[in-house]
Design a protein around this motif. Structure first.
Motif, short mmCIF file in Angstrom:
data_model
loop_
_atom_site.label_atom_id
_atom_site.label_comp_id
_atom_site.label_asym_id
_atom_site.label_seq_id
_atom_site.Cartn_x
_atom_site.Cartn_y
_atom_site.Cartn_z
N MET A 165 -115.89 30.21 -42.76
CA MET A 165 -117.05 30.51 -42.16
C MET A 165 -118.04 29.57 -42.05
O MET A 165 -118.30 28.82 -43.11
N ILE A 166 -118.48 29.52 -40.91
CA ILE A 166 -119.29 28.08 -40.51
C ILE A 166 -120.77 28.81 -39.63
O ILE A 166 -120.62 29.32 -38.60
N PRO A 167 -121.55 28.94 -40.73
CA PRO A 167 -122.89 29.39 -40.17
C PRO A 167 -123.64 28.18 -39.16
O PRO A 167 -123.33 27.08 -39.19
N ASP A 168 -124.51 28.70 -38.23
CA ASP A 168 -125.03 27.74 -37.38
C ASP A 168 -126.08 26.63 -38.30
O ASP A 168 -126.13 25.49 -37.92
N ALA A 169 -126.55 27.03 -39.67
CA ALA A 169 -127.31 26.22 -40.51
C ALA A 169 -127.22 26.87 -41.74
O ALA A 169 -127.15 28.00 -42.02
N VAL A 170 -127.45 25.91 -42.80
CA VAL A 170 -127.82 26.43 -44.14
C VAL A 170 -128.93 25.91 -44.53
O VAL A 170 -129.28 24.62 -44.28
N LEU A 171 -130.14 26.73 -44.77
CA LEU A 171 -131.46 26.13 -44.99
C LEU A 171 -131.92 26.49 -46.30
O LEU A 171 -131.63 27.65 -46.81
N ARG A 172 -132.55 25.32 -47.10
CA ARG A 172 -133.19 25.79 -48.31
C ARG A 172 -134.59 25.54 -48.21
O ARG A 172 -135.19 24.74 -47.38
N TYR A 173 -135.32 26.55 -48.82
CA TYR A 173 -136.86 26.46 -48.98
C TYR A 173 -137.46 26.89 -50.18
O TYR A 173 -136.77 27.72 -51.01
N THR A 174 -138.30 26.15 -50.67
CA THR A 174 -138.80 26.72 -52.18
C THR A 174 -140.32 27.16 -51.97
O THR A 174 -141.08 26.61 -51.33
N HIS A 175 -140.47 28.43 -52.25
CA HIS A 175 -141.52 29.27 -51.95
C HIS A 175 -142.53 29.28 -53.47
O HIS A 175 -141.86 29.69 -54.22
N THR A 176 -143.84 29.21 -53.01
CA THR A 176 -144.73 29.39 -54.26
C THR A 176 -145.49 30.76 -54.03
O THR A 176 -146.12 30.78 -53.40
N ALA A 177 -144.99 31.41 -54.84
CA ALA A 177 -146.01 32.93 -54.72
C ALA A 177 -147.46 32.69 -55.30
O ALA A 177 -147.82 31.59 -56.00
N GLY A 178 -148.21 33.82 -55.07
CA GLY A 178 -149.57 33.69 -55.56
C GLY A 178 -149.88 33.68 -56.92
O GLY A 178 -150.79 32.76 -57.54
N THR A 179 -148.84 33.88 -57.64
CA THR A 179 -148.81 33.55 -59.05
C THR A 179 -148.63 32.21 -59.73
O THR A 179 -148.74 32.08 -60.62
N GLY A 180 -148.18 31.40 -58.72
CA GLY A 180 -147.72 30.25 -59.04
C GLY A 180 -146.32 30.26 -59.27
O GLY A 180 -145.65 28.87 -59.66
N ARG A 181 -145.41 31.12 -59.22
CA ARG A 181 -144.10 31.32 -59.25
C ARG A 181 -143.38 30.46 -58.18
O ARG A 181 -143.57 31.13 -57.19
N ARG A 182 -142.53 29.50 -58.57
CA ARG A 182 -141.70 28.95 -57.48
C ARG A 182 -140.43 29.51 -57.32
O ARG A 182 -139.48 30.04 -58.32
N ARG A 183 -140.03 29.88 -56.07
CA ARG A 183 -138.71 30.29 -55.77
C ARG A 183 -137.67 29.46 -55.04
O ARG A 183 -138.43 29.17 -53.98
N MET A 184 -136.54 29.13 -55.32
CA MET A 184 -135.76 28.30 -54.31
C MET A 184 -134.87 29.15 -53.77
O MET A 184 -133.95 30.00 -54.25
N LEU A 185 -134.96 29.39 -52.54
CA LEU A 185 -134.25 30.07 -51.60
C LEU A 185 -133.09 29.40 -50.68
O LEU A 185 -133.44 28.38 -50.26
N SER A 186 -132.07 29.93 -50.50
CA SER A 186 -131.32 29.54 -49.51
C SER A 186 -130.69 30.57 -48.27
O SER A 186 -130.71 31.80 -48.67
N PHE A 187 -130.72 30.10 -47.17
CA PHE A 187 -130.50 31.30 -46.07
C PHE A 187 -129.25 30.67 -45.39
O PHE A 187 -128.91 29.41 -45.03
N PHE A 188 -128.47 31.61 -44.93
CA PHE A 188 -127.15 31.22 -43.73
C PHE A 188 -128.11 31.58 -42.46
O PHE A 188 -128.72 32.80 -42.40
N ILE A 189 -128.08 30.65 -41.64
CA ILE A 189 -128.86 30.93 -40.37
C ILE A 189 -127.86 31.14 -39.04
O ILE A 189 -127.00 30.19 -39.00
#
Length: 314
Positions: A165-189
Motif C-alpha cells: 500500500m503506497i500513499p501519495d504521502a505520509v504526513l506528521r503534524y504536532t497540534h497544540t490544543a487550547g489547553t496546551g495539550r500536544r497531539r502528534m498526528l499522522s496522516f496518509f495523504i
C-alpha cells in the motif's frame, strides 16, 4: 504569528548559506518543487523571493540542483521547478539523519506530465506547514514523505499493487490544543486531480483496510506474529485524507458523493478513519476547520481528527 518551524540540521555542505543547506534535503525528499512553493515554505514573510532565487541559482551553479519549466503555469508566466542532481542527492545522502530515497528524479521525469501530481502533493504539505506556522503548531518542510511503501501481503506477489500500500504521502503534524495539550498526528495523504476514475480511487481504500489489519507471517520457527504491521511505525493508525483538486467545485462535490457511495458499498471500509476535502478548502480554512467530509457515516463536515459529532478526538 508563530516562529518559523525549524528544519532539522543536516551535515553542512561547504560554501553554502544556511538557506541553501535547508533547501537541499527538501528538494531531495520531495523530488520536484516550484519556486513559489519554496517561497511559501522558507521565506513567506518576504514580498519577493529575491534571496531565495539567489540561493537556488548558487546551488544550480554548484551542480547540486537543476530546474525545468512548469508545463502549465498558473502564474501567467514560466515557473521553474527545482530538483536535486545526482551530485546533490549524493551530498544529502551522506547525512544519516535524512531518510534515504531509492528513487531519484531525472531531468526527463521532471519535465514529464507527472509534474502536476507531484506538485499537488507538495501543495498539500505546504498547506499544513503554513497553517502550523499560523496556529503555533509544528510541521516542517520535511514532515511529509512521498510514496512510502507499506507491505500488505506476505510472500511473492505478481505486482507492487498487490504487495504494498503506497500513499501519495505520509504526513506528521504536532497540534497544540487550547489547553496546551500536544497531539502528534499522522496522516496518509491521497491526492486526486480529477484525472482518475472514482472507482479506481475507491479501490485504494481496500488497500488501506488491508494494511490496517495486516499481521505479518512469523519470521522464524516458533515465532508467532501478534501485532499488526502498522504498529511498528505509528503510535496510532494514521487517518486517511483524500485531497481533491483540478476541477470545478460542482465536479469535485460530485466526486465526494461518488466516493461516499462506493465506500458505503464496501463494509470493510466502515472502520477506516477517512475523509475527503478539496485542496482549496484546506488552503483557505486549514486542517482544524470543518473541511473534511467523512467517507462513512454522517455527512457533517469535520476537521482532520475525523471524529464524529460529539465524539472523541483521540
Amino acid at each position: 504569528m508563530s516562529p518559523k518551524t525549524p528544519i532539522p540540521p543536516v551535515r553542512p555542505v561547504p560554501g553554502l548559506s544556511r538557506l541553501a543547506q535547508e533547501l537541499l534535503p527538501v528538494l531531495y525528499q520531495h523530488r520536484l518543487v516550484a519556486t513559489s512553493q519554496l517561497h511559501r515554505l522558507f521565506t513567506p514573510h518576504a514580498r519577493r523571493p529575491v534571496y531565495l532565487r539567489q540561493q537556488l541559482a548558487k546551488l544550480r551553479a554548484d551542480g547540486l540542483v537543476d530546474a525545468t519549466t512548469r508545463r502549465t503555469s498558473r502564474l501567467g508566466r514560466a515557473e521553474l521547478l527545482w530538483f536535486v542532481t545526482a551530485r546533490g542527492a549524493d551530498a544529502v545522502a551522506q547525512d544519516p539523519t535524512i531518510p534515504q530515497r531509492g528513487y531519484r528524479i531525472s531531468p526527463q521525469t521532471a519535465a514529464s506530465q507527472l509534474q502536476e501530481h507531484t506538485l499537488t502533493v507538495v501543495d498539500t504539505g505546504v498547506a499544513f506547514v503554513s497553517w502550523a506556522r499560523r496556529l503555533g503548531d509544528e510541521c516542517s518542510p520535511l514532515d511529509w514523505e512521498p510514496e512510502v511503501a507499506h507491505r500488505i501481503r506476505d510472500g511473492e506477489s505478481r505486482g507492487v499493487d498487490e504487495a504494498f500500500m503506497i500513499p501519495d504521502a505520509v504526513l506528521r503534524y504536532t497540534h497544540t490544543a487550547g489547553t496546551g495539550r500536544r497531539r502528534m498526528l499522522s496522516f496518509f495523504i491521497e491526492v486526486d486531480r480529477a484525472t482518475m476514475q472514482t472507482t479506481r480511487l475507491a479501490a485504494k481504500l481496500a488497500a488501506y483496510t488491508r494494511y490496517q489489519h495486516y499481521v505479518p507471517a512469523p519470521g522464524g520457527r516458533g515465532r508467532r506474529a501478534t501485532r499488526e504491521a502498522w504498529r511498528e511505525h505509528y503510535p496510532a493508525f494514521p487517518r486517511l485524507l483524500i485531497i481533491l483538486t483540478g476541477a470545478s467545485e460542482r465536479v469535485l462535490a460530485n466526486r465526494v458523493q461518488d466516493l461516499r457511495a462506493l465506500a458505503a458499498a464496501d463494509p470493510r471500509t466502515s472502520r477506516l478513519a477517512a475523509g475527503v476535502t478539496t485542496l482549496q478548502l484546506l488552503q483557505d480554512k486549514g486542517p482544524f476547520a470543518p473541511v473534511m467530509t467523512p467517507l462513512s457515516g454522517d455527512t457533517t463536515p469535520t476537521d482532520v481528527f475525523l471524529a464524529p459529532t460529539g465524539g472523541s478526538r483521540d
